[in-house]
Design a protein around this motif. Structure first.
Motif, PDB file in Angstrom:
ATOM      1  N   THR A 130       0.804  -1.225   0.000  1.00 57.92           N
ATOM      2  CA  THR A 130       0.000   0.000   0.000  1.00 57.92           C
ATOM      3  C   THR A 130       0.833   1.270   0.000  1.00 57.92           C
ATOM      4  O   THR A 130       0.377   2.317  -0.462  1.00 57.92           O
ATOM      5  N   THR A 131       2.060   1.213   0.523  1.00 57.46           N
ATOM      6  CA  THR A 131       2.944   2.383   0.514  1.00 57.46           C
ATOM      7  C   THR A 131       4.326   1.936   0.059  1.00 57.46           C
ATOM      8  O   THR A 131       4.847   0.930   0.541  1.00 57.46           O
ATOM      9  N   ASN A 132       4.923   2.710  -0.858  1.00 54.53           N
ATOM     10  CA  ASN A 132       6.233   2.343  -1.400  1.00 54.53           C
ATOM     11  C   ASN A 132       6.202   0.894  -1.888  1.00 54.53           C
ATOM     12  O   ASN A 132       6.918   0.027  -1.404  1.00 54.53           O
ATOM     13  N   SER A 133       5.364   0.648  -2.888  1.00 51.31           N
ATOM     14  CA  SER A 133       5.061  -0.726  -3.293  1.00 51.31           C
ATOM     15  C   SER A 133       6.040  -1.311  -4.300  1.00 51.31           C
ATOM     16  O   SER A 133       6.006  -2.519  -4.550  1.00 51.31           O
ATOM     17  N   SER A 134       6.925  -0.492  -4.911  1.00 47.00           N
ATOM     18  CA  SER A 134       7.818  -1.038  -5.934  1.00 47.00           C
ATOM     19  C   SER A 134       9.084  -0.207  -6.061  1.00 47.00           C
ATOM     20  O   SER A 134       9.131   0.959  -5.653  1.00 47.00           O
ATOM     21  N   TRP A 135      10.113  -0.842  -6.636  1.00 48.35           N
ATOM     22  CA  TRP A 135      11.346  -0.156  -7.025  1.00 48.35           C
ATOM     23  C   TRP A 135      11.309   0.037  -8.536  1.00 48.35           C
ATOM     24  O   TRP A 135      11.107  -0.921  -9.293  1.00 48.35           O
ATOM     25  N   PHE A 193       9.760  -3.304 -10.040  1.00 47.51           N
ATOM     26  CA  PHE A 193       9.807  -4.579  -9.324  1.00 47.51           C
ATOM     27  C   PHE A 193       9.134  -4.374  -7.981  1.00 47.51           C
ATOM     28  O   PHE A 193       9.452  -3.435  -7.245  1.00 47.51           O
ATOM     29  N   GLY A 194       8.212  -5.262  -7.644  1.00 49.78           N
ATOM     30  CA  GLY A 194       7.547  -5.151  -6.353  1.00 49.78           C
ATOM     31  C   GLY A 194       6.166  -5.757  -6.385  1.00 49.78           C
ATOM     32  O   GLY A 194       5.905  -6.729  -7.099  1.00 49.78           O
ATOM     33  N   PHE A 195       5.266  -5.151  -5.614  1.00 48.39           N
ATOM     34  CA  PHE A 195       3.903  -5.664  -5.494  1.00 48.39           C
ATOM     35  C   PHE A 195       3.038  -5.139  -6.642  1.00 48.39           C
ATOM     36  O   PHE A 195       3.116  -3.972  -7.012  1.00 48.39           O
ATOM     37  N   TYR A 196       2.224  -6.016  -7.189  1.00 51.89           N
ATOM     38  CA  TYR A 196       1.196  -5.607  -8.147  1.00 51.89           C
ATOM     39  C   TYR A 196      -0.125  -6.230  -7.702  1.00 51.89           C
ATOM     40  O   TYR A 196      -0.154  -7.319  -7.129  1.00 51.89           O
ATOM     41  N   GLN A 227      -3.597  -8.112  -7.803  1.00 52.64           N
ATOM     42  CA  GLN A 227      -4.230  -9.196  -8.551  1.00 52.64           C
ATOM     43  C   GLN A 227      -5.473  -9.614  -7.785  1.00 52.64           C
ATOM     44  O   GLN A 227      -5.385 -10.239  -6.733  1.00 52.64           O
ATOM     45  N   GLY A 228      -6.628  -9.255  -8.304  1.00 50.16           N
ATOM     46  CA  GLY A 228      -7.864  -9.549  -7.598  1.00 50.16           C
ATOM     47  C   GLY A 228      -7.919  -8.804  -6.280  1.00 50.16           C
ATOM     48  O   GLY A 228      -7.692  -7.598  -6.210  1.00 50.16           O
ATOM     49  N   SER A 229      -8.173  -9.535  -5.211  1.00 47.58           N
ATOM     50  CA  SER A 229      -8.266  -8.924  -3.886  1.00 47.58           C
ATOM     51  C   SER A 229      -6.943  -8.962  -3.129  1.00 47.58           C
ATOM     52  O   SER A 229      -6.877  -8.540  -1.979  1.00 47.58           O
ATOM     53  N   GLY A 230      -5.884  -9.479  -3.769  1.00 47.98           N
ATOM     54  CA  GLY A 230      -4.584  -9.569  -3.114  1.00 47.98           C
ATOM     55  C   GLY A 230      -3.487  -8.975  -3.968  1.00 47.98           C
ATOM     56  O   GLY A 230      -3.732  -8.193  -4.894  1.00 47.98           O
ATOM     57  N   TYR A 231      -2.246  -9.381  -3.650  1.00 47.27           N
ATOM     58  CA  TYR A 231      -1.082  -8.833  -4.338  1.00 47.27           C
ATOM     59  C   TYR A 231      -0.113  -9.952  -4.695  1.00 47.27           C
ATOM     60  O   TYR A 231       0.095 -10.888  -3.919  1.00 47.27           O
ATOM     61  N   GLY A 232       0.465  -9.828  -5.895  1.00 42.85           N
ATOM     62  CA  GLY A 232       1.553 -10.690  -6.310  1.00 42.85           C
ATOM     63  C   GLY A 232       2.854  -9.917  -6.293  1.00 42.85           C
ATOM     64  O   GLY A 232       2.878  -8.697  -6.079  1.00 42.85           O
ATOM     65  N   ILE A 233       3.965 -10.615  -6.533  1.00 41.60           N
ATOM     66  CA  ILE A 233       5.289  -9.992  -6.536  1.00 41.60           C
ATOM     67  C   ILE A 233       5.958 -10.318  -7.863  1.00 41.60           C
ATOM     68  O   ILE A 233       5.976 -11.479  -8.288  1.00 41.60           O
ATOM     69  N   GLY A 234       6.518  -9.295  -8.513  1.00 34.10           N
ATOM     70  CA  GLY A 234       7.189  -9.549  -9.771  1.00 34.10           C
ATOM     71  C   GLY A 234       7.665  -8.287 -10.443  1.00 34.10           C
ATOM     72  O   GLY A 234       7.725  -7.213  -9.841  1.00 34.10           O
TER      73      GLY A 234
END
Length: 484
Positions: free
Chosen positions: A44-49, A58-61, A63-70
């Motif tokens: 939710t804060t500072n979610s990616s580089w 790179f970081g959280f994206y 997906q639906g009601s949650g988050y993936g990493i990539g």
């Protein structure tokens, strides 16, 4: 002489200018962000580089009601995921933390648990995200100890290659990036082949697209250049075995990716960064969306409806799981006999359909009706394929079915004359056993009832036999009973 010196000086200046231009251009292409130990991200804060240009992240994206990493393309309106970490793990919630730790690499802390996201062979010191989309981890000597380009998921980016004995796996859907049901394999024999993931032991029948470059030697690689040139390179790294595209597409403000999509088709895409439009398909392994084997599960076949695929069950079969085509179909009828003894079964024909050809018996017959009769009289036969006077008997399950209007094959399916649904179907022999059970129950009740009647009659007779002496004693009151 002065003129010659001036020309030499001008040539030298031009050479130095071009050299510096190429150097700084290459340097700009290799720009990267620096990520130090102890850095962290939250959804939710500072979610990616970001990469230096801001194109990749790179970081959280979400997906639906949650988050993936990539890794995803963040610099365009349509954020496009191009690499996923631990893609089959459950999605994380908003309170998770991604930490770049010195002793364990990149770890995910969520709900009181710590899970490895990127594991390295030695202690990491720093990380970078390049403008190429490559996420790289370094040791203290600035040597690469891990990079995302070595572990592609479903996508290759420009300058990335798919090495020998490596595979791309499709996503589960357009919005679900977990592993799907198709794969693209860069085989050790030099052949680039597409299969269904569920294929355990692959054969030529399991492939639905291939370059046909087997026998070209070890270490053949699939490569994508920044001008959209997609090609196979031999083990020397210099000789091109096959061009899938010729390239020479625009390189300014345009990016290219190649991906095995969730529908099983391998496609090359381009995106113009100045237009903010949609991805454009430049090349695909096939235009037939029914071509990928495994799209429709066992005992079903693929048809095109307005060029979109649809999976249909065999006659008198139903989907195992509704709205899940890959789960296949199952019978919804059970004939009393496997043969046409009582007129309970018949043949239903599916024209212009092709399947995996795996017969247990092949007969050479003149007409289709003879093939139908041969299947009806054979308990092992659930279907027969008739083409070119060959009758090929098949057992369940049937797989890789699709309609092909250019193929004259007829699939002759054995079906029942009456259909019972899955909710009220009766298995063979069950009807007779139920009738036998009811007969036994009726007989048992009758015997018990008869026993009760006999017991009642016996009780009445016993009562009467004991009552007669009692009456005689009462009639003669002067009789004295004594015991000597």
């Amino acid at each position: 002489m002065h003129r010659a010196q001036n020309l030499s000086m001008a040539s030298l200046i031009l050479f130095l200018f071009l050299s510096f231009t190429l150097f700084f251009t290459a340097l700009a292409q290799q720009r990267y962000s620096n990520i130090s130990l102890g850095s962290s991200l939250t959804p939710t804060t500072n979610s990616s580089w970001l990469s230096p240009s801001g194109l990749y992240a790179f970081g959280f994206y979400q997906q639906g009601s949650g988050y993936g990493i990539g890794v995803f393309i963040a610099g365009i309106p349509q954020k496009t995921v191009v690499w996923t970490a631990n893609r089959d793990d459950p999605l994380v919630h908003g309170n998770a933390t991604l930490l770049f730790a010195g002793d364990s690499g990149l770890v995910l802390e969520a709900q009181g648990q710590t899970n490895q996201v990127i594991s390295t062979s030695e202690s990491p010191y720093s990380a970078s995200l390049f403008d190429s989309g490559n996420f790289v981890v370094y040791n203290s000597d600035r040597h690469i100890i891990w990079q995302s380009f070595d572990y592609p998921t479903d996508t290759l980016l420009s300058t990335q290659r798919l090495k020998a004995n490596s595979q791309l796996f499709s996503a589960n859907s357009q919005t679900d990036h977990s592993r799907g049901i198709f794969r693209l394999a860069m085989q050790a024999d030099g052949n680039l082949v597409q299969y269904a993931v569920s294929t355990a032991t692959v054969t030529t029948q399991d492939a639905y697209w291939a370059t046909g470059t087997d026998g070209q030697g070890n270490n053949v690689t699939l490569n994508l250049d920044d001008d959209g040139h997609l090609y196979l390179l031999n083990f020397t790294g210099f000789n091109i075995i096959m061009n899938l595209t010729d390239g020479r597409y625009p390189t300014q403000k345009t990016i290219y990716i190649v991906r095995i999509d969730f529908d099983g088709i391998f496609r090359l895409y381009s995106y113009n960064l100045t237009q903010n439009g949609n991805w454009s398909v430049l090349w695909s392994s096939t235009n037939n969306k029914c071509a990928p084997k495994g799209l429709c599960g066992f005992n079903s076949y693929c048809v095109l409806n307005d060029q979109e695929p649809q999976c249909l069950c065999l006659p008198q079969f139903t989907h195992v799981v509704q709205n899940n085509w890959t789960a296949g179909c199952e019978r919804n009828f059970f004939p009393e006999s496997c043969k046409d003894d009582n007129g309970d079964i018949r043949i239903q024909e599916l024209t212009n359909t092709v399947w995996e050809d795996n017969p247990y018996s092949v007969l050479f017959l003149s007409i289709k009706e003879d093939c139908e009769r041969a299947c009806l009289e054979d308990c092992d036969c659930v279907a027969a394929f008739f083409k070119d006077r060959q009758c090929k008997k098949q057992r369940l399950p049937l797989r890789y079915g699709k309609r092909d209007m250019g193929d004259s094959n007829s699939a002759l399916i054995k079906v029942g004359k009456s259909i019972s649904t899955t909710t009220d179907r009766v298995e063979p022999g069950k009807k007779k056993s139920d009738q036998l059970g009811r007969g036994i129950l009726i007989a048992s009740v009758s015997i018990v009832a008869l026993g009760l009647v006999m017991l009642a009659i016996s009780g009445i007779l016993l009562y009467k036999s004991r009552a007669q002496p009692y009456k005689r004693i009462n009639a003669n009151e002067n009789i004295v009973l004594f015991v000597s």
